[in-house]
Enzyme design. Structure first.
Site: not given
Length: 256
Positions: A36-37, A75, A105, A107, A174
């Site tokens: 999602d970057s 993501d 993925k 978080e 991270e």
């Protein structure tokens, strides 16, 4: 997990388009992450928060079309899995059904384990993400190193354990202290993928545009620039502009 057992380091890079994915796949990258970057690197947002499911699926489809051997991980964007287990399952399923990824993925630690457990139970492979979790940037007050304090470090180790128990097949760590990453890596059976987490993780991931020296707005301390392509791109485009203005391009060899 076999790579971890053999101490065979895992390589992971990001891609958001077909051409980049083709190159990474050809060169032998183990995992391609459609992060999602893309919200910051491709779409120009200040954070990852504005990225939508439709934007993620659009870019992920292009990446998956090119990947023949690399694992592709999608993501899950902000608010695509936090509202309910049912909605999280539906959105994760779209990544597999529509975009063609092999895993997703997300978080978070203990708080997302019910979602992880349910996803894995229905056949959706899940990669976890601890430490600096960009979707929680406002809650964390920025992108500072996480896990420095003893209590925070213990919480992160506990979160890694419960993510593993819930069925996560790997965990991104991270921007955490190197020694904490080492302890987590030694504690859990599933691989850890580090980004700004030191050399002791089972693998490493970077944003490809950072590695290539293309994204200059912000260069994190943990990034190694293996090239400075932004300079080459500027030079090439400047030469193109100059030659077109001067009538030097196209020449006879470029004409029919």
């Amino acid at each position: 997990m076999e790579m971890k057992q053999r101490a065979n380091k895992i390589t992971m890079l990001t891609a958001y388009d077909y051409i980049t994915s083709s190159l990474l796949d050809e060169l032998g990258i183990d995992v391609i992450l459609v992060g999602d970057s893309l919200g910051m690197v491709i779409l120009g947002h200040e954070t990852t928060l504005p990225v939508t499911m439709e934007e993620m699926l659009h870019h992920t489809k292009a990446v998956a079309r090119a990947a023949k051997r690399s694992m592709v991980v999608g993501d899950m964007p902000f608010m695509s899995y936090q509202i309910s287990v049912e909605e999280a399952l539906y959105n994760a399923g779209r990544f597999l059904k529509e975009a063609g990824v092999q895993a997703i993925k997300l978080e978070g630690g203990e708080e997302i384990c019910p979602v992880v457990f349910k996803m894995v139970k229905v056949g959706i492979p899940v990669m976890g993400h601890l430490g600096v979790t960009p979707q929680s940037v406002h809650q964390m007050g920025g992108y500072a190193v996480q896990g420095r304090e003893e209590q925070a470090a213990k919480k992160m180790i506990a979160d890694a354990k419960v993510l593993e128990e819930a069925g996560a097949f790997a965990i991104v760590l991270e921007k955490i202290p190197s020694e904490l990453a080492k302890k987590i890596t030694q504690t859990i059976r599933v691989p850890t993928i580090g980004i700004g987490a030191g050399p002791h993780c089972d693998g490493q991931v970077l944003v490809t545009q950072d590695l290539l020296g293309m994204f200059e707005k912000f260069i994190p301390q943990f990034v190694k620039q293996y090239a400075k392509l932004s300079n080459d791109i500027r030079s090439a485009i400047s030469s193109y502009i100059k030659e077109v203005k001067a009538g030097e391009f196209p020449g006879e060899e470029h004409s029919f």
